[in-house]
Design a protein around this motif. Structure first.
Motif, short mmCIF file in Angstrom:
data_model
loop_
_atom_site.label_atom_id
_atom_site.label_comp_id
_atom_site.label_asym_id
_atom_site.label_seq_id
_atom_site.Cartn_x
_atom_site.Cartn_y
_atom_site.Cartn_z
N UNK A 1 17.48 -1.03 -2.43
CA UNK A 1 18.14 -1.08 -3.74
C UNK A 1 17.76 -2.26 -4.61
N UNK A 2 16.90 -3.15 -4.12
CA UNK A 2 16.51 -4.32 -4.89
C UNK A 2 15.31 -4.06 -5.78
N UNK A 3 14.69 -5.14 -6.22
CA UNK A 3 13.58 -5.02 -7.16
C UNK A 3 12.33 -4.42 -6.52
N UNK A 4 12.27 -4.38 -5.20
CA UNK A 4 11.13 -3.79 -4.51
C UNK A 4 11.44 -2.39 -3.97
N UNK A 5 12.52 -1.83 -4.41
CA UNK A 5 12.89 -0.50 -3.94
C UNK A 5 11.88 0.54 -4.41
N UNK A 6 11.53 1.48 -3.53
CA UNK A 6 10.58 2.53 -3.87
C UNK A 6 11.00 3.32 -5.10
N UNK A 7 12.30 3.45 -5.32
CA UNK A 7 12.79 4.26 -6.43
C UNK A 7 12.44 3.67 -7.79
N UNK A 8 12.07 2.35 -7.81
CA UNK A 8 11.74 1.70 -9.08
C UNK A 8 10.28 1.90 -9.48
N UNK A 9 9.46 2.44 -8.59
CA UNK A 9 8.03 2.55 -8.84
C UNK A 9 7.70 3.50 -9.98
N UNK B 1 -8.82 -0.38 7.02
CA UNK B 1 -8.14 0.44 8.02
C UNK B 1 -6.85 -0.21 8.50
N UNK B 2 -6.69 -1.50 8.19
CA UNK B 2 -5.49 -2.23 8.60
C UNK B 2 -4.58 -2.49 7.40
N UNK B 3 -3.36 -2.90 7.68
CA UNK B 3 -2.35 -3.07 6.64
C UNK B 3 -2.28 -4.53 6.18
N UNK B 4 -2.58 -4.75 4.91
CA UNK B 4 -2.39 -6.08 4.31
C UNK B 4 -0.99 -6.15 3.71
N UNK B 5 -0.52 -7.36 3.45
CA UNK B 5 0.85 -7.58 2.96
C UNK B 5 0.78 -8.00 1.49
N UNK B 6 0.56 -7.05 0.62
CA UNK B 6 0.29 -7.36 -0.78
C UNK B 6 1.17 -6.60 -1.77
N UNK B 7 1.71 -5.47 -1.37
CA UNK B 7 2.48 -4.64 -2.31
C UNK B 7 3.65 -3.97 -1.60
N UNK B 8 4.39 -4.76 -0.85
CA UNK B 8 5.45 -4.20 -0.03
C UNK B 8 6.60 -3.60 -0.83
N UNK B 9 7.11 -2.49 -0.34
CA UNK B 9 8.29 -1.85 -0.93
C UNK B 9 9.29 -1.53 0.17
N UNK B 10 10.53 -1.21 -0.25
CA UNK B 10 11.57 -0.90 0.71
C UNK B 10 12.56 0.07 0.06
N UNK C 1 7.57 9.13 -1.20
CA UNK C 1 7.27 8.81 0.20
C UNK C 1 8.35 7.93 0.84
N UNK C 2 8.90 7.04 0.04
CA UNK C 2 9.99 6.18 0.51
C UNK C 2 9.63 5.40 1.78
N UNK C 3 8.39 4.96 1.85
CA UNK C 3 7.96 4.07 2.93
C UNK C 3 7.28 2.86 2.29
N UNK C 4 7.05 1.84 3.08
CA UNK C 4 6.41 0.63 2.59
C UNK C 4 5.04 0.98 2.00
N UNK C 5 4.83 0.64 0.73
CA UNK C 5 3.57 0.97 0.05
C UNK C 5 2.36 0.29 0.67
N UNK D 1 3.55 -0.49 -8.93
CA UNK D 1 4.24 -0.29 -7.64
C UNK D 1 5.68 -0.75 -7.74
N UNK D 2 5.88 -1.98 -8.23
CA UNK D 2 7.23 -2.55 -8.34
C UNK D 2 7.36 -3.26 -9.69
#
Length: 254
Positions: A77-85, A65-74, A93-97, A146-147
């Motif tokens: 425009x970098x390597x973690x950008x949602x558009x690269x998924x 039910x809580x958010x872990x920090x394991x697959x963050x996106x943003x 969704x364009x929110x942090x995965x 994801x990324x």
């Protein structure tokens, strides 16, 4: 489902009003213990909801039910950008995965070599099936999905997706039975290994004799059946047990 519980400091309470609908699988890239040390250290800002060890033990670090920090996106425009998924829902969704995913990591397993243990795989399947009863899970994916630019090797290029998906289609009762069989087999193996170790080791001095066997061994030494102070009598633990049994039923005399 039995599991160990630890509480990682690296998490956010809640999910910003969302419920998880994807499970992301990871390879910790090291030992289970090193992963635990990492996610229990607030300086690292990394966590998974669950870690599975090679023997199938599951440890929970963040409640789903809580958010872990394991697959963050943003969206920078970098390597973690949602558009690269690779996953359309993540791109749209364009929110942090992290807000809608549950992270499950395998420890002590080099998934690039495809050597996930049967115990770990069955534990993972059982855990996923359990989570599906609580949440509307629509995807079971890897971190690479994801990324892909950021984590191209997680959970591993040879991760056994076909086997995982085949097992996920099985009745949960079948998986639980397989897990029990695996645990029972492991216990039998451990018992045999312990028996082998006990009977391979040779006991040569009085200092090595178990306390419960000391009177019998001393009796045999006093009678000359074992030489001197017992040095070098080369007995296995099983042989000592038999001598003690014979002594206690009177076969060695008074």
């Amino acid at each position: 489902m039995q599991m160990n519980i630890m509480n990682s400091p690296n998490q956010n309470v809640g999910r910003g009003g969302r419920r998880p609908d994807m499970i992301v699988l990871h390879n910790t890239g090291g030992t289970t213990q090193s992963a635990i040390n990492t996610i229990m250290n607030p300086a690292n800002q990394v966590s998974y909801h669950f870690i599975i060890s090679p023997n199938g033990a599951i440890t929970r670090f963040v409640h789903p039910d809580n958010t872990a920090w394991h697959a963050g996106t943003n969206n920078n425009g970098g390597s973690q950008d949602n558009s690269t998924s690779r996953i359309p829902e993540i791109r749209q969704r364009r929110i942090n995965a992290n807000l809608f995913t549950i992270g499950i990591a395998f420890g002590d397993i080099m998934t690039t070599r495809g050597n996930i243990t049967n115990e770990a795989m069955l534990a993972c399947v059982a855990l996923i099936q359990n989570l599906k009863t609580q949440y509307q899970i629509t995807h079971v994916i890897g971190h690479i999905d994801v990324v892909p630019r950021h984590r191209p090797d997680c959970p591993g290029t040879q991760f056994p997706w076909t086997r995982l998906n085949e097992l996920l289609r099985e009745d949960p009762r079948v998986i639980e039975e397989l897990r029990r069989d695996m645990v029972n087999l492991q216990q039998r193996v451990e018992t045999l290994e312990k028996f082998k170790a006990e009977n391979t080791k040779r006991i040569n001095t009085m200092n090595e004799v178990p306390e419960w066997a000391v009177p019998t061994i001393k009796k045999l030494i006093d009678r000359g059946a074992l030489q001197g102070d017992g040095a070098g009598f080369n007995l296995s633990l099983e042989m000592i047990r038999l001598l003690v049994i014979n002594d206690r039923i009177g076969l060695l005399g008074d």
